[in-house]
Design a protein around this motif. Structure first.
Motif, PDB file in Angstrom:
ATOM      1  N   ASN A 131     -30.756  -0.787  22.516  1.00  0.00           N
ATOM      2  CA  ASN A 131     -31.946  -1.642  22.663  1.00  0.00           C
ATOM      3  C   ASN A 131     -31.963  -2.299  24.038  1.00  0.00           C
ATOM      4  O   ASN A 131     -32.998  -2.299  24.718  1.00  0.00           O
ATOM      5  N   GLN A 132     -30.839  -2.844  24.443  1.00  0.00           N
ATOM      6  CA  GLN A 132     -30.760  -3.543  25.728  1.00  0.00           C
ATOM      7  C   GLN A 132     -31.011  -2.584  26.890  1.00  0.00           C
ATOM      8  O   GLN A 132     -31.796  -2.880  27.792  1.00  0.00           O
ATOM      9  N   ARG A 133     -30.357  -1.426  26.879  1.00  0.00           N
ATOM     10  CA  ARG A 133     -30.517  -0.468  27.978  1.00  0.00           C
ATOM     11  C   ARG A 133     -31.955   0.039  28.089  1.00  0.00           C
ATOM     12  O   ARG A 133     -32.491   0.163  29.183  1.00  0.00           O
ATOM     13  N   LEU A 134     -32.557   0.345  26.940  1.00  0.00           N
ATOM     14  CA  LEU A 134     -33.936   0.837  26.968  1.00  0.00           C
ATOM     15  C   LEU A 134     -34.895  -0.255  27.433  1.00  0.00           C
ATOM     16  O   LEU A 134     -35.795   0.005  28.227  1.00  0.00           O
ATOM     17  N   THR A 135     -34.707  -1.461  26.944  1.00  0.00           N
ATOM     18  CA  THR A 135     -35.564  -2.576  27.342  1.00  0.00           C
ATOM     19  C   THR A 135     -35.447  -2.818  28.849  1.00  0.00           C
ATOM     20  O   THR A 135     -36.464  -3.006  29.528  1.00  0.00           O
ATOM     21  N   GLU A 136     -34.227  -2.791  29.358  1.00  0.00           N
ATOM     22  CA  GLU A 136     -34.024  -2.978  30.804  1.00  0.00           C
ATOM     23  C   GLU A 136     -34.688  -1.865  31.613  1.00  0.00           C
ATOM     24  O   GLU A 136     -35.082  -2.076  32.758  1.00  0.00           O
ATOM     25  N   ALA A 137     -34.821  -0.672  31.013  1.00  0.00           N
ATOM     26  CA  ALA A 137     -35.459   0.455  31.700  1.00  0.00           C
ATOM     27  C   ALA A 137     -36.975   0.462  31.496  1.00  0.00           C
ATOM     28  O   ALA A 137     -37.649   1.418  31.879  1.00  0.00           O
ATOM     29  N   GLY A 138     -37.511  -0.590  30.870  1.00  0.00           N
ATOM     30  CA  GLY A 138     -38.956  -0.710  30.707  1.00  0.00           C
ATOM     31  C   GLY A 138     -39.511  -0.092  29.438  1.00  0.00           C
ATOM     32  O   GLY A 138     -40.726   0.078  29.311  1.00  0.00           O
ATOM     33  N   TRP A 139     -38.656   0.210  28.483  1.00  0.00           N
ATOM     34  CA  TRP A 139     -39.095   0.820  27.226  1.00  0.00           C
ATOM     35  C   TRP A 139     -39.349  -0.242  26.169  1.00  0.00           C
ATOM     36  O   TRP A 139     -38.730  -1.304  26.174  1.00  0.00           O
ATOM     37  N   THR A 140     -40.246   0.075  25.244  1.00  0.00           N
ATOM     38  CA  THR A 140     -40.451  -0.729  24.041  1.00  0.00           C
ATOM     39  C   THR A 140     -39.661  -0.048  22.937  1.00  0.00           C
ATOM     40  O   THR A 140     -39.806   1.163  22.706  1.00  0.00           O
ATOM     41  N   VAL A 141     -38.820  -0.805  22.276  1.00  0.00           N
ATOM     42  CA  VAL A 141     -37.976  -0.254  21.210  1.00  0.00           C
ATOM     43  C   VAL A 141     -38.493  -0.764  19.870  1.00  0.00           C
ATOM     44  O   VAL A 141     -38.651  -1.971  19.674  1.00  0.00           O
ATOM     45  N   LEU A 142     -38.762   0.159  18.963  1.00  0.00           N
ATOM     46  CA  LEU A 142     -39.170  -0.193  17.599  1.00  0.00           C
ATOM     47  C   LEU A 142     -38.086   0.316  16.655  1.00  0.00           C
ATOM     48  O   LEU A 142     -37.746   1.500  16.688  1.00  0.00           O
ATOM     49  N   ARG A 143     -37.553  -0.574  15.837  1.00  0.00           N
ATOM     50  CA  ARG A 143     -36.533  -0.191  14.854  1.00  0.00           C
ATOM     51  C   ARG A 143     -37.035  -0.550  13.459  1.00  0.00           C
ATOM     52  O   ARG A 143     -37.550  -1.644  13.234  1.00  0.00           O
ATOM     53  N   PHE A 144     -36.846   0.390  12.561  1.00  0.00           N
ATOM     54  CA  PHE A 144     -37.240   0.199  11.171  1.00  0.00           C
ATOM     55  C   PHE A 144     -36.065   0.574  10.279  1.00  0.00           C
ATOM     56  O   PHE A 144     -35.283   1.457  10.618  1.00  0.00           O
ATOM     57  N   TRP A 145     -35.976  -0.080   9.123  1.00  0.00           N
ATOM     58  CA  TRP A 145     -34.981   0.290   8.124  1.00  0.00           C
ATOM     59  C   TRP A 145     -35.570   1.366   7.231  1.00  0.00           C
ATOM     60  O   TRP A 145     -36.779   1.393   6.986  1.00  0.00           O
TER      61      TRP A 145
END
Length: 156
Positions: free
Chosen positions: A118-132
Motif C-alpha cells: 500500500n505504501q509503495r503504490l501510494t508513494e508511486a501515485g497509485w490509488t489502492v483499494l482493498r476488500f475482504w
C-alpha cells in the motif's frame, strides 16, 4: 508397489521441518488458489459488466514483485481482494490449532507485506483499494467503478 507408483496419500510423511503436518493438511493447502478465487471472479464479472476493462493478476509497477487482483493502469488504480485467513481479517481470522506459530507468523508477514505494498503504490501515485473476501461483491464493484470513473474524469 512398483518403482513408478506413488505412495498412498495416507502413507505420506512430511519431511522434517515441513509446513505440512499431515497428508490431509498438505492436500488442503495445495488446493488453495492464490488467484482467480471465487470472490475475485465475481467482482471482476460485476466490474466488467459495468463497462470497465482491467488487467488481471498484474504488477502495478514493474519493479514491485507483487501483483494486484485488478489493475487499471491508465488511472493508476490497484485492487486487492484479500482472503480473511491469509491476510488476517479483524472480523474472521482465527489462529490455527496446529502449527500455530508457523501460520500466525505467515499471516503477520502477509499483513506487513500488504502495508508495505500500500505504501509503495501510494508513494508511486497509485490509488489502492482493498476488500475482504466477505464483503458484498456489489458494494466492492460499485466502489471500484466510482473510483475509476472519478479518476478518469479528473484526467480528461
Amino acid at each position: 508397489m512398483g518403482q513408478d507408483a506413488a505412495p498412498d496419500q495416507e502413507d505420506w510423511v512430511p519431511p522434517d521441518g515441513s509446513w505440512a503436518s499431515s497428508a490431509a493438511r498438505r492436500r488442503n493447502m495445495q488446493a488453495i488458489r492464490s488467484r482467480d478465487t471465487e470472490p475475485e471472479r465475481v467482482i471482476r464479472r460485476l466490474v466488467h459488466a459495468r463497462g470497465l476493462r482491467y488487467r488481471v493478476a498484474a504488477k502495478p509497477i514493474p519493479d514491485l514483485r507483487r501483483t494486484a487482483d485488478l489493475v487499471f493502469r491508465p488511472v493508476k488504480v490497484a485492487v486487492f481482494i484479500d482472503g480473511c485467513y491469509w491476510h488476517g481479517c479483524p472480523e474472521h481470522y482465527v489462529s490455527p490449532k496446529t502449527n500455530s506459530g508457523y501460520w500466525s507468523d505467515k499471516v503477520k508477514g502477509n499483513m506487513a507485506r500488504d502495508q508495505d505494498t500500500n505504501q509503495r503504490l501510494t508513494e508511486a501515485g497509485w490509488t489502492v483499494l482493498r476488500f475482504w473476501e466477505h464483503e458484498s461483491p456489489d458494494g466492492c464493484a460499485l466502489k471500484i467503478t466510482q473510483t475509476v470513473t472519478r479518476l478518469r474524469a479528473r484526467r480528461n
